[in-house]
Scaffold this motif. Structure first.
Motif, PDB file in Angstrom:
ATOM      1  N   ARG A  29      18.450   6.124  11.044  1.00 34.30           N
ATOM      2  CA  ARG A  29      17.801   5.987   9.760  1.00 34.30           C
ATOM      3  C   ARG A  29      16.769   7.094   9.573  1.00 34.30           C
ATOM      4  N   GLU A  30      16.755   7.675   8.381  1.00 37.86           N
ATOM      5  CA  GLU A  30      15.945   8.834   8.079  1.00 37.86           C
ATOM      6  C   GLU A  30      14.998   8.519   6.927  1.00 37.86           C
ATOM      7  N   LEU A  31      13.742   8.891   7.079  1.00 29.97           N
ATOM      8  CA  LEU A  31      12.790   8.772   5.988  1.00 29.97           C
ATOM      9  C   LEU A  31      13.093   9.840   4.946  1.00 29.97           C
ATOM     10  N   VAL A  32      13.250   9.418   3.694  1.00 28.06           N
ATOM     11  CA  VAL A  32      13.614  10.325   2.619  1.00 28.06           C
ATOM     12  C   VAL A  32      12.420  10.662   1.741  1.00 28.06           C
ATOM     13  N   ALA A  33      11.687   9.654   1.309  1.00 24.58           N
ATOM     14  CA  ALA A  33      10.586   9.859   0.377  1.00 24.58           C
ATOM     15  C   ALA A  33       9.574   8.741   0.530  1.00 24.58           C
ATOM     16  N   VAL A  34       8.318   9.070   0.285  1.00 26.13           N
ATOM     17  CA  VAL A  34       7.212   8.122   0.391  1.00 26.13           C
ATOM     18  C   VAL A  34       6.319   8.272  -0.827  1.00 26.13           C
ATOM     19  N   ILE A  35       5.814   7.166  -1.323  1.00 21.16           N
ATOM     20  CA  ILE A  35       4.764   7.197  -2.332  1.00 21.16           C
ATOM     21  C   ILE A  35       3.641   6.292  -1.851  1.00 21.16           C
ATOM     22  N   THR A  36       2.438   6.829  -1.811  1.00 24.25           N
ATOM     23  CA  THR A  36       1.289   6.096  -1.311  1.00 24.25           C
ATOM     24  C   THR A  36       0.668   5.266  -2.414  1.00 24.25           C
ATOM     25  N   GLY A  37      -0.292   4.448  -2.022  1.00 21.65           N
ATOM     26  CA  GLY A  37      -1.000   3.651  -3.004  1.00 21.65           C
ATOM     27  C   GLY A  37      -1.716   4.476  -4.041  1.00 21.65           C
ATOM     28  N   GLY A  38      -2.136   5.668  -3.670  1.00 19.97           N
ATOM     29  CA  GLY A  38      -2.785   6.552  -4.606  1.00 19.97           C
ATOM     30  C   GLY A  38      -1.847   7.380  -5.448  1.00 19.97           C
ATOM     31  N   GLY A  39      -0.541   7.237  -5.224  1.00 21.08           N
ATOM     32  CA  GLY A  39       0.445   7.955  -6.010  1.00 21.08           C
ATOM     33  C   GLY A  39       0.897   9.273  -5.412  1.00 21.08           C
ATOM     34  N   THR A  40       0.421   9.611  -4.234  1.00 18.45           N
ATOM     35  CA  THR A  40       0.857  10.830  -3.574  1.00 18.45           C
ATOM     36  C   THR A  40       2.267  10.655  -3.037  1.00 18.45           C
ATOM     37  N   THR A  41       3.090  11.663  -3.203  1.00 20.14           N
ATOM     38  CA  THR A  41       4.477  11.597  -2.768  1.00 20.14           C
ATOM     39  C   THR A  41       4.748  12.605  -1.670  1.00 20.14           C
ATOM     40  N   HIS A  42       5.712  12.259  -0.816  1.00 16.70           N
ATOM     41  CA  HIS A  42       6.152  13.122   0.266  1.00 16.70           C
ATOM     42  C   HIS A  42       7.661  13.003   0.374  1.00 16.70           C
ATOM     43  N   TYR A  43       8.312  14.092   0.764  1.00 15.32           N
ATOM     44  CA  TYR A  43       9.764  14.130   0.842  1.00 15.32           C
ATOM     45  C   TYR A  43      10.213  14.842   2.106  1.00 15.32           C
ATOM     46  N   VAL A  44      11.345  14.400   2.613  1.00 15.17           N
ATOM     47  CA  VAL A  44      11.975  15.144   3.679  1.00 15.17           C
ATOM     48  C   VAL A  44      12.464  16.475   3.098  1.00 15.17           C
ATOM     49  N   ALA A  45      12.444  17.508   3.916  1.00 12.28           N
ATOM     50  CA  ALA A  45      12.716  18.850   3.420  1.00 12.28           C
ATOM     51  C   ALA A  45      14.062  18.956   2.718  1.00 12.28           C
ATOM     52  N   VAL A  60       0.813  -1.212   0.000  1.00 10.44           N
ATOM     53  CA  VAL A  60       0.000   0.000   0.000  1.00 10.44           C
ATOM     54  C   VAL A  60       0.847   1.263   0.000  1.00 10.44           C
ATOM     55  N   THR A  61       2.059   1.184   0.530  1.00 12.17           N
ATOM     56  CA  THR A  61       2.939   2.340   0.601  1.00 12.17           C
ATOM     57  C   THR A  61       4.377   1.885   0.413  1.00 12.17           C
ATOM     58  N   THR A  62       5.145   2.653  -0.328  1.00 14.84           N
ATOM     59  CA  THR A  62       6.561   2.370  -0.518  1.00 14.84           C
ATOM     60  C   THR A  62       7.362   3.614  -0.173  1.00 14.84           C
ATOM     61  N   ALA A  63       8.517   3.406   0.422  1.00 12.04           N
ATOM     62  CA  ALA A  63       9.326   4.526   0.866  1.00 12.04           C
ATOM     63  C   ALA A  63      10.800   4.223   0.686  1.00 12.04           C
ATOM     64  N   TRP A  64      11.576   5.282   0.653  1.00 12.36           N
ATOM     65  CA  TRP A  64      13.027   5.196   0.705  1.00 12.36           C
ATOM     66  C   TRP A  64      13.507   5.833   1.999  1.00 12.36           C
ATOM     67  N   TYR A  65      14.382   5.129   2.686  1.00 11.06           N
ATOM     68  CA  TYR A  65      15.061   5.625   3.869  1.00 11.06           C
ATOM     69  C   TYR A  65      16.554   5.671   3.590  1.00 11.06           C
ATOM     70  N   ARG A  66      17.286   6.395   4.411  1.00 12.02           N
ATOM     71  CA  ARG A  66      18.730   6.376   4.320  1.00 12.02           C
ATOM     72  C   ARG A  66      19.330   6.449   5.715  1.00 12.02           C
ATOM     73  N   GLN A  67      20.526   5.921   5.823  1.00 13.22           N
ATOM     74  CA  GLN A  67      21.228   5.929   7.093  1.00 13.22           C
ATOM     75  C   GLN A  67      22.708   6.186   6.837  1.00 13.22           C
ATOM     76  N   ALA A  68      23.183   7.285   7.371  1.00 14.03           N
ATOM     77  CA  ALA A  68      24.590   7.635   7.293  1.00 14.03           C
ATOM     78  C   ALA A  68      25.316   7.068   8.505  1.00 14.03           C
ATOM     79  N   PRO A  69      26.629   6.887   8.410  1.00 13.81           N
ATOM     80  CA  PRO A  69      27.374   6.373   9.555  1.00 13.81           C
ATOM     81  C   PRO A  69      27.154   7.222  10.795  1.00 13.81           C
ATOM     82  N   GLU A  70      26.938   6.565  11.896  1.00 11.48           N
ATOM     83  CA  GLU A  70      26.757   7.197  13.200  1.00 11.48           C
ATOM     84  C   GLU A  70      25.464   8.003  13.307  1.00 11.48           C
ATOM     85  N   LYS A  71      24.564   7.835  12.354  1.00 14.35           N
ATOM     86  CA  LYS A  71      23.302   8.554  12.392  1.00 14.35           C
ATOM     87  C   LYS A  71      22.128   7.578  12.317  1.00 14.35           C
TER      88      LYS A  71
END
Length: 119
Positions: free
Chosen positions: A45-61, A32-43
């Protein structure tokens, strides 16, 4: 079950571009939802981008205007197009898929792909 396989990471110079791919298999019809996360050393995990089942997208600033999340349902693949890359984008990038079945949500993760932005 859902299996996710990521690809497309690598070394790129600042200002360059990369496209990450996340190929899904298994019970993909339940995603229903797919997302990309990222994790830098010593940090964390951060949510980067999301796309919902309806195609709506969201991004970290920090990536708005530079990254684009999209999907190709025919190929069962989600993409993260990354442009104008900065050194601070360096991280391991993970694909995430959320499924729902019988009223229960579950999260699945790819193995991660390294993105290094450096001159």
């Amino acid at each position: 079950q859902v299996q996710l396989v990521e690809s497309g990471g690598g070394l790129v110079q600042p200002g360059g571009s990369l496209r990450l791919s996340c190929a899904a298999s298994g019970r993909i019809f339940s995603i229903v939802t797919t997302a990309w996360y990222r994790q830098a050393p010593e940090k964390q995990r951060e949510l980067v981008a999301v796309i919902t089942g309806g195609g709506t997208t969201h991004y970290v600033a920090s990536v708005k205007g530079r990254f684009t999340i999209s999907r190709d349902n025919a190929k069962n693949t989600v993409y993260l197009e990354m442009n104008s890359l900065k050194p601070e984008d360096t991280a391991v990038y993970f694909c995430n898929a959320r499924t729902t079945s019988g009223g229960t949500d579950n999260d699945y993760w790819g193995q991660g792909t390294q993105v290094t932005v450096s001159s």
